[in-house]
Design a protein around this motif. Structure first.
Motif, PDB file in Angstrom:
ATOM      1  N   TYR A   1      16.431  28.147  39.015  1.00 20.41           N
ATOM      2  CA  TYR A   1      15.093  27.812  39.500  1.00 20.41           C
ATOM      3  C   TYR A   1      14.299  28.940  40.168  1.00 20.41           C
ATOM      4  CZ  TYR A   1      11.281  25.439  41.987  1.00 20.41           C
ATOM      5  OH  TYR A   1       9.954  24.935  42.701  1.00 20.41           O
ATOM      6  N   VAL A   2      14.957  29.662  41.202  1.00 22.03           N
ATOM      7  CA  VAL A   2      14.325  30.682  41.858  1.00 22.03           C
ATOM      8  C   VAL A   2      14.095  31.991  40.785  1.00 22.03           C
ATOM      9  CG1 VAL A   2      14.420  32.064  43.744  1.00 22.03           C
ATOM     10  CG2 VAL A   2      15.427  29.885  44.074  1.00 22.03           C
ATOM     11  N   LYS A   3      14.852  31.988  40.108  1.00 19.12           N
ATOM     12  CA  LYS A   3      14.904  33.153  39.001  1.00 19.12           C
ATOM     13  C   LYS A   3      13.596  33.120  38.425  1.00 19.12           C
ATOM     14  CE  LYS A   3      16.169  33.244  35.156  1.00 19.12           C
ATOM     15  NZ  LYS A   3      16.616  33.473  33.827  1.00 19.12           N
ATOM     16  N   ASN A   4      13.414  31.783  37.497  1.00 12.78           N
ATOM     17  CA  ASN A   4      12.250  31.409  36.939  1.00 12.78           C
ATOM     18  C   ASN A   4      11.016  31.362  37.694  1.00 12.78           C
ATOM     19  OD1 ASN A   4      14.024  31.132  34.612  1.00 12.78           O
ATOM     20  ND2 ASN A   4      14.306  28.957  34.874  1.00 12.78           N
TER      21      ASN A   4
ATOM     22  N   ILE B   1      11.830  31.968  49.792  1.00  7.13           N
ATOM     23  CA  ILE B   1      13.237  32.480  49.492  1.00  7.13           C
ATOM     24  C   ILE B   1      14.309  32.889  50.694  1.00  7.13           C
ATOM     25  CG2 ILE B   1      14.355  34.549  47.960  1.00  7.13           C
ATOM     26  CD1 ILE B   1      11.626  34.135  46.495  1.00  7.13           C
ATOM     27  N   ASN B   2      13.777  33.367  51.711  1.00  6.79           N
ATOM     28  CA  ASN B   2      14.494  33.976  52.850  1.00  6.79           C
ATOM     29  C   ASN B   2      14.572  33.169  54.031  1.00  6.79           C
ATOM     30  OD1 ASN B   2      15.526  36.169  51.487  1.00  6.79           O
ATOM     31  ND2 ASN B   2      14.646  37.842  52.798  1.00  6.79           N
ATOM     32  N   LYS B   3      14.070  32.005  53.705  1.00 10.30           N
ATOM     33  CA  LYS B   3      14.149  30.834  54.825  1.00 10.30           C
ATOM     34  C   LYS B   3      15.517  30.491  55.127  1.00 10.30           C
ATOM     35  CE  LYS B   3      11.645  27.043  56.668  1.00 10.30           C
ATOM     36  NZ  LYS B   3      11.026  27.708  58.034  1.00 10.30           N
ATOM     37  N   LYS B   4      16.039  30.431  56.280  1.00 10.13           N
ATOM     38  CA  LYS B   4      17.538  30.181  57.026  1.00 10.13           C
ATOM     39  C   LYS B   4      17.884  28.996  56.330  1.00 10.13           C
ATOM     40  CE  LYS B   4      20.275  29.560  60.952  1.00 10.13           C
ATOM     41  NZ  LYS B   4      20.305  29.241  62.651  1.00 10.13           N
ATOM     42  N   ILE B   5      17.034  28.030  56.091  1.00 12.34           N
ATOM     43  CA  ILE B   5      17.621  26.656  55.399  1.00 12.34           C
ATOM     44  C   ILE B   5      18.051  27.064  54.067  1.00 12.34           C
ATOM     45  CG2 ILE B   5      15.442  25.846  54.611  1.00 12.34           C
ATOM     46  CD1 ILE B   5      16.616  23.087  55.383  1.00 12.34           C
ATOM     47  N   CYS B   6      17.190  28.044  53.233  1.00 11.66           N
ATOM     48  CA  CYS B   6      17.495  28.279  51.810  1.00 11.66           C
ATOM     49  C   CYS B   6      18.791  29.265  51.869  1.00 11.66           C
ATOM     50  CB  CYS B   6      16.538  29.060  51.332  1.00 11.66           C
ATOM     51  SG  CYS B   6      15.192  27.836  50.599  1.00 11.66           S
ATOM     52  N   ARG B   7      18.890  29.823  52.941  1.00 15.96           N
ATOM     53  CA  ARG B   7      20.173  30.845  52.925  1.00 15.96           C
ATOM     54  C   ARG B   7      21.569  29.784  53.085  1.00 15.96           C
ATOM     55  NH1 ARG B   7      17.193  34.307  56.074  1.00 15.96           N
ATOM     56  NH2 ARG B   7      18.584  33.655  57.994  1.00 15.96           N
TER      57      ARG B   7
ATOM     58  N   THR C   1      20.949  38.870  37.976  1.00 13.95           N
ATOM     59  CA  THR C   1      22.543  39.187  37.892  1.00 13.95           C
ATOM     60  C   THR C   1      23.212  37.931  38.008  1.00 13.95           C
ATOM     61  OG1 THR C   1      22.020  41.510  38.739  1.00 13.95           O
ATOM     62  CG2 THR C   1      24.166  40.500  38.782  1.00 13.95           C
ATOM     63  N   TYR C   2      22.754  36.957  39.037  1.00 18.66           N
ATOM     64  CA  TYR C   2      23.510  35.870  39.200  1.00 18.66           C
ATOM     65  C   TYR C   2      23.465  34.843  38.032  1.00 18.66           C
ATOM     66  CZ  TYR C   2      22.967  37.206  44.234  1.00 18.66           C
ATOM     67  OH  TYR C   2      22.802  37.863  45.645  1.00 18.66           O
ATOM     68  N   CYS C   3      22.419  35.096  37.328  1.00 20.37           N
ATOM     69  CA  CYS C   3      22.435  33.812  36.406  1.00 20.37           C
ATOM     70  C   CYS C   3      22.599  34.311  34.754  1.00 20.37           C
ATOM     71  CB  CYS C   3      20.960  33.371  36.464  1.00 20.37           C
ATOM     72  SG  CYS C   3      20.440  32.288  37.921  1.00 20.37           S
ATOM     73  N   LYS C   4      23.358  35.442  34.755  1.00 26.82           N
ATOM     74  CA  LYS C   4      23.723  36.137  33.541  1.00 26.82           C
ATOM     75  C   LYS C   4      24.705  35.060  32.893  1.00 26.82           C
ATOM     76  CE  LYS C   4      23.354  40.789  33.813  1.00 26.82           C
ATOM     77  NZ  LYS C   4      23.880  42.469  33.835  1.00 26.82           N
ATOM     78  N   ASP C   5      25.476  34.395  33.644  1.00 22.08           N
ATOM     79  CA  ASP C   5      26.431  33.474  32.877  1.00 22.08           C
ATOM     80  C   ASP C   5      26.185  32.248  33.693  1.00 22.08           C
ATOM     81  OD1 ASP C   5      28.377  31.708  32.378  1.00 22.08           O
ATOM     82  OD2 ASP C   5      30.026  33.217  32.493  1.00 22.08           O
ATOM     83  N   SER C   6      25.331  31.235  32.890  1.00 26.66           N
ATOM     84  CA  SER C   6      24.824  30.073  33.280  1.00 26.66           C
ATOM     85  C   SER C   6      25.888  29.166  34.018  1.00 26.66           C
ATOM     86  CB  SER C   6      24.022  29.100  32.360  1.00 26.66           C
ATOM     87  OG  SER C   6      25.057  28.904  31.252  1.00 26.66           O
TER      88      SER C   6
ATOM     89  N   LEU D   1      10.271  41.534  46.005  1.00 27.54           N
ATOM     90  CA  LEU D   1      10.139  40.483  44.996  1.00 27.54           C
ATOM     91  C   LEU D   1      10.791  40.924  43.783  1.00 27.54           C
ATOM     92  CD1 LEU D   1       6.835  38.677  45.678  1.00 27.54           C
ATOM     93  CD2 LEU D   1       9.166  37.957  46.695  1.00 27.54           C
ATOM     94  N   TYR D   2      10.506  42.183  43.291  1.00 24.38           N
ATOM     95  CA  TYR D   2      11.249  42.817  42.487  1.00 24.38           C
ATOM     96  C   TYR D   2      12.847  42.875  42.556  1.00 24.38           C
ATOM     97  CZ  TYR D   2       6.988  44.433  40.046  1.00 24.38           C
ATOM     98  OH  TYR D   2       5.679  44.657  39.366  1.00 24.38           O
ATOM     99  N   GLU D   3      13.036  43.190  43.784  1.00 20.20           N
ATOM    100  CA  GLU D   3      14.447  43.331  44.064  1.00 20.20           C
ATOM    101  C   GLU D   3      15.203  41.972  43.881  1.00 20.20           C
ATOM    102  OE1 GLU D   3      14.920  45.106  47.850  1.00 20.20           O
ATOM    103  OE2 GLU D   3      14.121  47.178  47.085  1.00 20.20           O
ATOM    104  N   GLN D   4      14.481  41.013  44.651  1.00 22.85           N
ATOM    105  CA  GLN D   4      15.018  39.616  44.578  1.00 22.85           C
ATOM    106  C   GLN D   4      15.189  39.118  43.188  1.00 22.85           C
ATOM    107  OE1 GLN D   4      12.455  37.872  47.500  1.00 22.85           O
ATOM    108  NE2 GLN D   4      14.094  37.509  48.912  1.00 22.85           N
ATOM    109  N   TYR D   5      14.365  39.178  42.441  1.00 21.66           N
ATOM    110  CA  TYR D   5      14.251  39.090  40.901  1.00 21.66           C
ATOM    111  C   TYR D   5      15.413  39.555  40.251  1.00 21.66           C
ATOM    112  CZ  TYR D   5      12.898  38.004  36.035  1.00 21.66           C
ATOM    113  OH  TYR D   5      12.934  37.728  34.641  1.00 21.66           O
ATOM    114  N   THR D   6      15.890  41.046  40.533  1.00 23.26           N
ATOM    115  CA  THR D   6      16.893  41.645  39.647  1.00 23.26           C
ATOM    116  C   THR D   6      18.158  40.804  40.133  1.00 23.26           C
ATOM    117  OG1 THR D   6      15.634  43.496  39.748  1.00 23.26           O
ATOM    118  CG2 THR D   6      17.918  43.582  39.503  1.00 23.26           C
TER     119      THR D   6
END
Length: 273
Positions: free
Chosen positions: A63-66, A49-55, A95-100, A86-91
Protein backbone atom coordinates in the motif's frame (compact mmCIF):
# COMPACT_ATOMS: atom_id res chain seq x y z
CA UNK A 1 -10.29 23.72 14.38
CA UNK A 2 -8.10 25.55 11.89
CA UNK A 3 -8.69 24.37 8.33
CA UNK A 4 -5.02 23.50 7.75
CA UNK A 5 -4.75 21.53 10.97
CA UNK A 6 -7.95 19.66 10.17
CA UNK A 7 -6.69 18.74 6.69
CA UNK A 8 -3.39 17.53 8.12
CA UNK A 9 -5.24 15.39 10.64
CA UNK A 10 -7.50 14.10 7.87
CA UNK A 11 -4.44 13.21 5.76
CA UNK A 12 -2.77 11.36 8.61
CA UNK A 13 -5.97 9.51 9.53
CA UNK A 14 -6.58 8.41 5.93
CA UNK A 15 -3.01 7.10 5.60
CA UNK A 16 -3.06 5.21 8.90
CA UNK A 17 -6.41 3.61 8.04
CA UNK A 18 -5.18 2.70 4.53
CA UNK A 19 -7.98 4.52 2.77
CA UNK A 20 -8.09 4.13 -1.05
CA UNK A 21 -5.06 5.76 -2.65
CA UNK A 22 -7.15 8.02 -4.87
CA UNK A 23 -8.86 9.38 -1.76
CA UNK A 24 -5.47 9.91 -0.13
CA UNK A 25 -4.21 11.79 -3.19
CA UNK A 26 -7.29 14.00 -3.17
CA UNK A 27 -6.63 14.96 0.46
CA UNK A 28 -2.95 15.64 -0.35
CA UNK A 29 -3.93 18.01 -3.17
CA UNK A 30 -6.42 19.77 -0.93
CA UNK A 31 -3.76 20.14 1.75
CA UNK A 32 -1.40 21.69 -0.78
CA UNK A 33 -3.98 24.04 -2.29
CA UNK A 34 -4.32 22.01 -5.48
CA UNK A 35 -0.86 20.46 -5.82
CA UNK A 36 1.50 18.19 -3.87
CA UNK A 37 3.79 20.94 -2.61
CA UNK A 38 7.06 20.58 -0.74
CA UNK A 39 5.23 21.31 2.50
CA UNK A 40 2.82 18.45 1.82
CA UNK A 41 5.74 16.15 1.01
CA UNK A 42 7.42 16.97 4.32
CA UNK A 43 4.19 16.32 6.20
CA UNK A 44 3.71 12.93 4.51
CA UNK A 45 7.29 11.94 5.23
CA UNK A 46 7.30 13.03 8.87
CA UNK A 47 3.70 12.61 10.04
CA UNK A 48 2.55 9.67 7.93
CA UNK A 49 5.25 7.30 6.71
CA UNK A 50 7.77 8.00 9.49
CA UNK A 51 5.29 8.46 12.29
CA UNK A 52 6.18 6.37 15.36
CA UNK A 53 2.94 4.40 15.28
CA UNK A 54 3.69 3.39 11.66
CA UNK A 55 7.14 2.16 12.64
CA UNK A 56 5.71 0.10 15.49
CA UNK A 57 2.58 -1.06 13.66
CA UNK A 58 3.32 -0.78 9.93
CA UNK A 59 0.57 -0.61 7.31
CA UNK A 60 0.80 -2.76 4.21
CA UNK A 61 4.16 -2.25 2.51
CA UNK A 62 2.51 -2.73 -0.86
CA UNK A 63 0.00 0.00 0.00
CA UNK A 64 2.74 2.48 0.96
CA UNK A 65 4.73 1.62 -2.17
CA UNK A 66 1.74 2.20 -4.45
CA UNK A 67 0.89 5.46 -2.71
CA UNK A 68 4.46 6.77 -3.02
CA UNK A 69 4.53 5.82 -6.71
CA UNK A 70 1.28 7.68 -7.38
CA UNK A 71 2.42 10.67 -5.33
CA UNK A 72 5.84 10.94 -7.01
CA UNK A 73 4.39 10.57 -10.52
CA UNK A 74 1.91 13.37 -9.86
CA UNK A 75 4.58 15.69 -8.42
CA UNK A 76 6.85 15.09 -11.40
CA UNK A 77 4.00 15.67 -13.86
CA UNK A 78 3.43 19.08 -12.23
CA UNK A 79 7.19 19.84 -12.42
CA UNK A 80 7.35 19.95 -8.63
CA UNK A 81 10.66 18.96 -7.09
CA UNK A 82 10.31 15.74 -5.11
CA UNK A 83 12.11 15.37 -1.81
CA UNK A 84 15.09 13.05 -2.08
CA UNK A 85 13.93 11.18 1.01
CA UNK A 86 10.67 10.21 -0.73
CA UNK A 87 12.64 8.71 -3.63
CA UNK A 88 14.73 6.79 -1.11
CA UNK A 89 11.66 5.49 0.69
CA UNK A 90 10.04 4.45 -2.57
CA UNK A 91 13.19 2.52 -3.51
CA UNK A 92 13.13 0.76 -0.14
CA UNK A 93 9.51 -0.28 -0.56
CA UNK A 94 10.23 -1.50 -4.08
CA UNK A 95 12.85 -3.79 -2.59
CA UNK A 96 10.53 -4.96 0.19
CA UNK A 97 7.76 -5.80 -2.25
CA UNK A 98 9.74 -7.63 -4.92
CA UNK A 99 8.43 -10.89 -3.57
CA UNK A 100 4.76 -10.42 -2.69
CA UNK A 101 4.89 -13.55 -0.50
CA UNK A 102 7.43 -11.82 1.73
CA UNK A 103 5.70 -8.46 1.69
CA UNK A 104 3.34 -9.29 4.54
CA UNK A 105 3.11 -11.80 7.35
CA UNK A 106 0.29 -14.25 6.53
CA UNK A 107 -1.70 -11.62 4.67
CA UNK A 108 -2.06 -9.26 7.64
CA UNK A 109 -1.12 -5.66 8.28
CA UNK A 110 -1.95 -2.91 10.74
CA UNK A 111 -4.61 -0.28 10.32
CA UNK A 112 -4.91 2.57 12.80
CA UNK A 113 -8.35 4.13 13.11
CA UNK A 114 -8.47 7.73 14.32
CA UNK A 115 -11.73 8.95 15.82
CA UNK A 116 -12.07 12.71 16.08
CA UNK A 117 -14.62 14.81 17.92
CA UNK A 118 -14.99 18.60 17.99
CA UNK A 119 -14.47 19.24 21.71
CA UNK A 120 -13.64 17.46 24.96
CA UNK A 121 -16.51 19.28 26.71
CA UNK A 122 -18.97 16.51 25.94
CA UNK A 123 -16.75 13.45 26.42
CA UNK A 124 -15.64 12.94 30.04
CA UNK A 125 -13.74 9.74 29.21
CA UNK A 126 -10.40 8.29 30.27
CA UNK A 127 -8.91 8.32 26.79
CA UNK A 128 -8.81 12.11 26.55
CA UNK A 129 -8.67 13.19 30.19
CA UNK A 130 -5.44 15.13 29.58
CA UNK A 131 -6.88 17.26 26.77
CA UNK A 132 -7.94 20.80 27.47
CA UNK A 133 -11.54 21.95 27.31
CA UNK A 134 -12.39 23.19 23.82
CA UNK A 135 -9.68 21.18 22.09
CA UNK A 136 -10.64 18.59 19.46
CA UNK A 137 -10.69 15.10 20.92
CA UNK A 138 -8.90 12.26 19.16
CA UNK A 139 -8.69 8.57 19.92
CA UNK A 140 -6.63 6.03 18.00
CA UNK A 141 -7.21 2.30 17.79
CA UNK A 142 -4.57 0.13 16.13
CA UNK A 143 -5.79 -3.16 14.67
CA UNK A 144 -4.05 -6.10 13.06
CA UNK A 145 -6.33 -7.10 10.22
CA UNK A 146 -6.42 -9.01 6.95
CA UNK A 147 -5.26 -7.39 3.75
CA UNK A 148 -8.43 -8.73 2.17
CA UNK A 149 -11.30 -11.07 3.02
CA UNK A 150 -10.00 -13.91 0.82
CA UNK A 151 -6.66 -14.16 2.62
CA UNK A 152 -7.72 -13.62 6.22
CA UNK A 153 -11.38 -14.54 6.47
CA UNK A 154 -14.33 -12.38 7.44
CA UNK A 155 -13.37 -12.29 11.14
CA UNK A 156 -10.10 -10.46 10.55
CA UNK A 157 -11.59 -7.70 8.38
CA UNK A 158 -12.68 -4.27 9.57
CA UNK A 159 -16.35 -4.04 8.64
CA UNK A 160 -17.85 -0.61 7.85
CA UNK A 161 -20.69 -1.29 10.29
CA UNK A 162 -18.20 -1.66 13.15
CA UNK A 163 -16.73 1.75 12.32
CA UNK A 164 -20.18 3.36 12.38
CA UNK A 165 -21.14 1.68 15.65
CA UNK A 166 -17.81 2.58 17.27
CA UNK A 167 -18.22 6.24 16.34
CA UNK A 168 -21.78 6.18 17.67
CA UNK A 169 -20.91 4.72 21.05
CA UNK A 170 -17.92 7.08 21.46
CA UNK A 171 -20.28 9.98 20.67
CA UNK A 172 -22.90 8.75 23.15
CA UNK A 173 -20.97 7.11 26.00
CA UNK A 174 -23.84 7.62 28.44
CA UNK A 175 -25.82 4.93 26.60
CA UNK A 176 -23.16 2.27 27.22
CA UNK A 177 -21.41 3.34 30.42
CA UNK A 178 -21.95 0.89 33.30
CA UNK A 179 -23.82 -1.50 31.00
CA UNK A 180 -23.06 -5.15 30.29
CA UNK A 181 -22.52 -5.38 26.52
CA UNK A 182 -22.46 -8.54 24.40
CA UNK A 183 -21.23 -8.72 20.81
CA UNK A 184 -21.67 -11.56 18.35
CA UNK A 185 -18.96 -11.92 15.71
CA UNK A 186 -16.54 -9.43 17.29
CA UNK A 187 -13.87 -9.95 14.61
CA UNK A 188 -10.89 -7.63 15.15
CA UNK A 189 -12.35 -6.30 18.42
CA UNK A 190 -12.85 -2.66 17.46
CA UNK A 191 -16.28 -2.28 19.07
CA UNK A 192 -15.06 -4.03 22.22
CA UNK A 193 -12.09 -1.67 22.55
CA UNK A 194 -14.39 1.34 22.25
CA UNK A 195 -16.86 -0.12 24.74
CA UNK A 196 -14.06 -0.57 27.26
CA UNK A 197 -13.06 3.05 26.77
CA UNK A 198 -16.57 4.36 27.44
CA UNK A 199 -16.59 2.44 30.72
CA UNK A 200 -19.06 -0.35 30.03
CA UNK A 201 -19.21 -2.44 33.21
CA UNK A 202 -18.58 -5.66 31.29
CA UNK A 203 -17.88 -6.47 27.66
CA UNK A 204 -18.34 -9.99 26.28
CA UNK A 205 -16.77 -10.45 22.85
CA UNK A 206 -17.41 -13.61 20.85
CA UNK A 207 -16.37 -15.18 17.59
CA UNK A 208 -16.85 -18.60 16.02
CA UNK A 209 -13.40 -18.72 14.42
CA UNK A 210 -10.38 -19.56 16.60
CA UNK A 211 -7.88 -17.63 14.48
CA UNK A 212 -10.12 -14.54 14.59
CA UNK A 213 -10.48 -14.95 18.37
CA UNK A 214 -6.70 -15.10 18.77
CA UNK A 215 -6.25 -12.01 16.59
CA UNK A 216 -8.96 -10.20 18.57
CA UNK A 217 -7.11 -10.84 21.83
CA UNK A 218 -3.92 -9.55 20.25
CA UNK A 219 -5.68 -6.31 19.27
CA UNK A 220 -7.13 -5.87 22.76
CA UNK A 221 -3.66 -6.21 24.28
CA UNK A 222 -2.18 -3.86 21.68
CA UNK A 223 -4.70 -1.21 22.73
CA UNK A 224 -4.09 -1.87 26.44
CA UNK A 225 -7.50 -3.37 27.13
CA UNK A 226 -7.22 -5.90 29.94
CA UNK A 227 -8.81 -9.27 29.22
CA UNK A 228 -10.28 -11.16 32.19
CA UNK A 229 -7.64 -13.55 33.50
CA UNK A 230 -4.81 -11.85 31.56
CA UNK A 231 -2.67 -8.72 31.62
CA UNK A 232 -3.08 -8.21 35.38
CA UNK A 233 0.67 -7.92 35.80
CA UNK A 234 1.21 -5.40 33.02
CA UNK A 235 3.28 -2.43 34.07
CA UNK A 236 1.17 0.19 32.30
CA UNK A 237 -1.71 2.12 33.81
CA UNK A 238 -4.77 0.72 32.11
CA UNK A 239 -7.41 3.43 31.45
CA UNK A 240 -10.07 0.73 30.97
CA UNK A 241 -9.30 -1.24 34.16
CA UNK A 242 -12.84 -0.74 35.51
CA UNK A 243 -14.29 -2.70 32.57
CA UNK A 244 -14.31 -6.49 32.60
CA UNK A 245 -13.58 -7.74 29.07
CA UNK A 246 -14.15 -11.39 28.27
CA UNK A 247 -13.42 -13.18 24.98
CA UNK A 248 -15.44 -16.31 24.22
CA UNK A 249 -15.56 -18.85 21.42
CA UNK A 250 -19.15 -18.86 20.24
CA UNK A 251 -20.66 -20.15 17.02
CA UNK A 252 -23.78 -18.10 16.44
CA UNK A 253 -25.65 -20.89 14.69
CA UNK A 254 -25.13 -23.29 17.63
CA UNK A 255 -25.67 -20.84 20.49
CA UNK A 256 -28.72 -21.65 22.61
CA UNK A 257 -31.19 -19.07 23.85
CA UNK A 258 -30.36 -20.08 27.43
CA UNK A 259 -26.64 -19.57 26.84
CA UNK A 260 -27.24 -16.06 25.51
CA UNK A 261 -29.63 -15.17 28.33
CA UNK A 262 -27.12 -16.30 30.96
CA UNK A 263 -24.65 -13.69 29.72
CA UNK A 264 -26.66 -11.05 31.53
CA UNK A 265 -26.19 -8.60 28.69
CA UNK A 266 -28.15 -5.35 28.66
CA UNK A 267 -26.97 -4.36 25.15
CA UNK A 268 -26.19 -6.69 22.25
CA UNK A 269 -24.67 -6.03 18.84
CA UNK A 270 -23.55 -7.70 15.64
CA UNK A 271 -21.36 -5.78 13.20
CA UNK A 272 -20.09 -8.23 10.60
CA UNK A 273 -22.32 -6.78 7.89
Amino acid sequence: METKKYRQLHMMAAFLAMEPIEALMSIARELGGGSVTKEVQIFIHEQCINKKICRNYPPSQLYVKNFLKKFIVEAESQLIEVLEVLYEQYTQYLTYCKDSDLCQNAGKCYRTILFMFPSSNHFPLAWHENQQIGEPVTMTVTLRSSLNMLEGGTGCCIWPSSLFLSEFLLSHPELFSNKCCFEVGSGVGLVGICLANVKASKVILTDGDLSSLSNMKFNLETNQVAIMGKLKQKDYQDPTSTTQVECRYLTWELASAEELQNCGAEIGSRCNL
